[in-house]
Design a protein around this motif. Structure first.
Motif, short mmCIF file in Angstrom:
data_model
loop_
_atom_site.label_atom_id
_atom_site.label_comp_id
_atom_site.label_asym_id
_atom_site.label_seq_id
_atom_site.Cartn_x
_atom_site.Cartn_y
_atom_site.Cartn_z
N ALA A 81 52.25 43.44 37.42
CA ALA A 81 53.09 42.98 38.54
C ALA A 81 52.61 43.58 39.86
N LEU A 82 52.26 44.86 39.84
CA LEU A 82 51.84 45.50 41.09
C LEU A 82 50.53 44.88 41.61
N HIS A 83 49.57 44.67 40.68
CA HIS A 83 48.31 44.07 41.12
C HIS A 83 48.52 42.64 41.61
N LEU A 84 49.48 41.93 41.02
CA LEU A 84 49.78 40.57 41.52
C LEU A 84 50.38 40.64 42.92
N ARG A 85 51.28 41.56 43.14
CA ARG A 85 51.87 41.67 44.49
C ARG A 85 50.81 42.07 45.51
N GLU A 86 49.86 42.93 45.09
CA GLU A 86 48.79 43.31 46.02
C GLU A 86 47.96 42.08 46.41
#
Ligand SMILES: Cc1cc2nc3c(=O)[nH]c(=O)nc-3n(C[C@H](O)[C@H](O)[C@H](O)COP(=O)(O)OP(=O)(O)OC[C@H]3O[C@@H](n4cnc5c(N)ncnc54)[C@H](O)[C@@H]3O)c2cc1C
Length: 433
Positions: A46-51
């Motif tokens: 999720a974090l890498h997608l938001r980045e």
């Protein structure tokens, strides 16, 4: 239905500030990528997608970090438990070579994520050591150093004297270490990741066990008891806890791992003098025993270790006595050992000790099988899974896809998994050829 979200009586649950306030999934929601499971794999995805600016929602049965991610020993280890680079490449070819590169970099990927987002996870990147427990097993260290050096990992062989200086004990016969490893407070990392995902505009639904996954047109629909969420893409990140809340969630994944209970224990804070004489450089260590000897200091100078137990009764008292004696034998200066916390969690074991990574349908992915080495790996795989759902071609991904291969009679065999320890103890007592 509201899930049982009691936390285990762990050191991490006692010392870690609470995570973010999160809603339950109710009614109908829509997003681009739905992630099932709020452990390191799901939160890192999720974090890498938001980045990358992609919309994402995580659906977590309990709370972020409630599974293996919030219960583990926190060792950040850039290797697998048994397979070495040659085994991985022999099995998976070019995709295996990319996975080897990912594992080599995985500890640094984790520490970079923590730094990039200012997460306080009590992180210490001071190396990971694997001492060997018999003279013949120095061959294991030599093989690992040879193979990991060949792919550029910063590994070094250690003599018996070097290990004695590094670990403050004469119990081992040499070993190797990797400077990029280290340790973290795993629950603080899980909660820090969750906070960051939300701060970056991602959604996390807690106390919302997914009960089914279905394909409707070109969308994935994930249903919970009180709502549903639709996404273009799906990541199943429930790992060894798949099947814990719903037998119907992803049975093929649930059946290909044997969840093995691993016991963790934390001593009372040790005096500065004792602390400095045991692992003075504060590295994380796990040795070559099948009945693993492992440990690391936490931020309050507690020694966080653990043990295995076969008998089904009086487990905590037996463990305290057994592991206390073991620590006294390794480091006599420790004196009387008091364990303030004892807890456990499930490690997902595969029959080949490799992680199993799957394409589950159009734009749908999942993985399982950390075999006890998943802290760094799951954070690094999260980055790869985020790229996969964004359409990166297979030849750019460190994801060797396979079909799920269920372990026959999985459910029937689970109660007998602890008996494997009898075999490990037998092997531990023998010198290897
Ligand atoms: C006791 C223990 C010690 C360990 N020590 C180490 C170590 O020192 N170093 C190391 O490298 N590795 C270690 N590991 C392994 C490591 O913790 C795991 O590989 C890693 O945390 C896996 O992360 P994950 O996100 O894939 O899975 P998890 O953290 O297990 O997350 C899966 C999540 O999915 C959720 N979930 C399950 N079903 C559903 C559902 N139906 N709907 C919604 N959500 C669902 C669960 O609640 C859970 O939060 C250890 C594991 C254990 C158990």
């Amino acid at each position: 239905m509201t899930a049982d979200v009691r936390w285990p009586d762990s050191l991490w649950a006692a010392v870690t500030p609470p995570g973010p306030d999160l809603p339950e999934l109710r009614g109908s929601e829509t997003t681009d990528v739905v992630v099932i499971g709020g452990g390191f794999s799901g939160l890192s995805t999720a974090l890498h997608l938001r980045e990358a600016g992609v919309e994402v929602a995580v659906v977590e049965a309990a709370e972020p970090g409630w599974g293996a991610s919030g219960r583990n020993n926190g060792q950040v280890i850039p290797t697998l438990s048994r397979p070495d680079p040659d085994n991985i490449v022999a099995k998976h070819g070019a995709a295996g070579e990319r996975l080897v590169g990912l594992i080599r970099d995985s500890a640094s990927i984790l520490f970079d994520v923590v730094k990039r987002h200012g997460i306080d996870a009590e992180q210490e990147q001071n190396g990971w050591v694997q001492p060997v427990h018999s003279p013949g097993r120095i061959k294991i260290a030599e093989r690992r150093v040879r193979q990991w050096s060949k792919v550029g990992a910063p590994v070094e062989l250690l003599s018996r004297e070097q290990v004695r200086d590094m670990l403050g004990s004469d119990a081992w016969f040499g070993g190797f270490w990797n400077r990029t490893g280290g340790h973290i407070n795993p629950l603080a990392l899980a909660r820090g990741l969750a906070r960051t995902v939300v701060a970056q505009g991602g959604k996390i639904f807690a106390r919302s066990p997914a009960v089914s996954i279905e394909r409707r047109g070109d969308r994935w629909i994930v249903k919970t008891a009180q709502g549903e969420i639709s996404g273009r893409a799906l990541v199943v990140a429930s790992n060894a806890y798949t099947g814990e809340f719903s037998k119907m969630l992803a049975p093929a994944i649930a059946r290909e791992v044997m969840p093995v209970r691993s016991w963790q224990m934390a001593t009372q804070p040790l005096s500065d003098n004792v602390r400095k004489s045991m692992i003075p450089g504060r590295q994380a260590m796990s040795d070559t025993h099948g009945e693993l000897i492992f440990g690391r200091f936490d931020a309050r100078n507690r020694f966080v270790t653990g043990g295995a137990i076969i008998r089904p009764f009086n487990q905590i008292a037996t463990l305290k006595a057994r592991v206390g004696k073991r620590l006294q034998a390794l480091w006599p200066q420790i004196g009387e050992v008091r364990f303030d916390y004892v807890w456990n969690g499930f490690i997902g074991m595969t029959t080949d000790y490799l992680p199993h990574i799957h394409r589950l349908g159009p734009n749908a992915y999942g993985w399982t099988g950390c075999n006890g080495r998943g802290v760094a790996l799951s954070i690094a795989l999260g980055d790869q899974l985020s790229k996969a759902v964004q359409g990166a071609p297979d030849n750019e991904l460190a994801l060797p896809f396979t079909e799920p291969t269920p372990i026959p009679a999985n459910e029937l065999l689970r109660p007998f998994a602890p008996l494997m320890m009898v075999l490990y103890r037998h092997r531990d007592s023998k010198e290897i050829a």
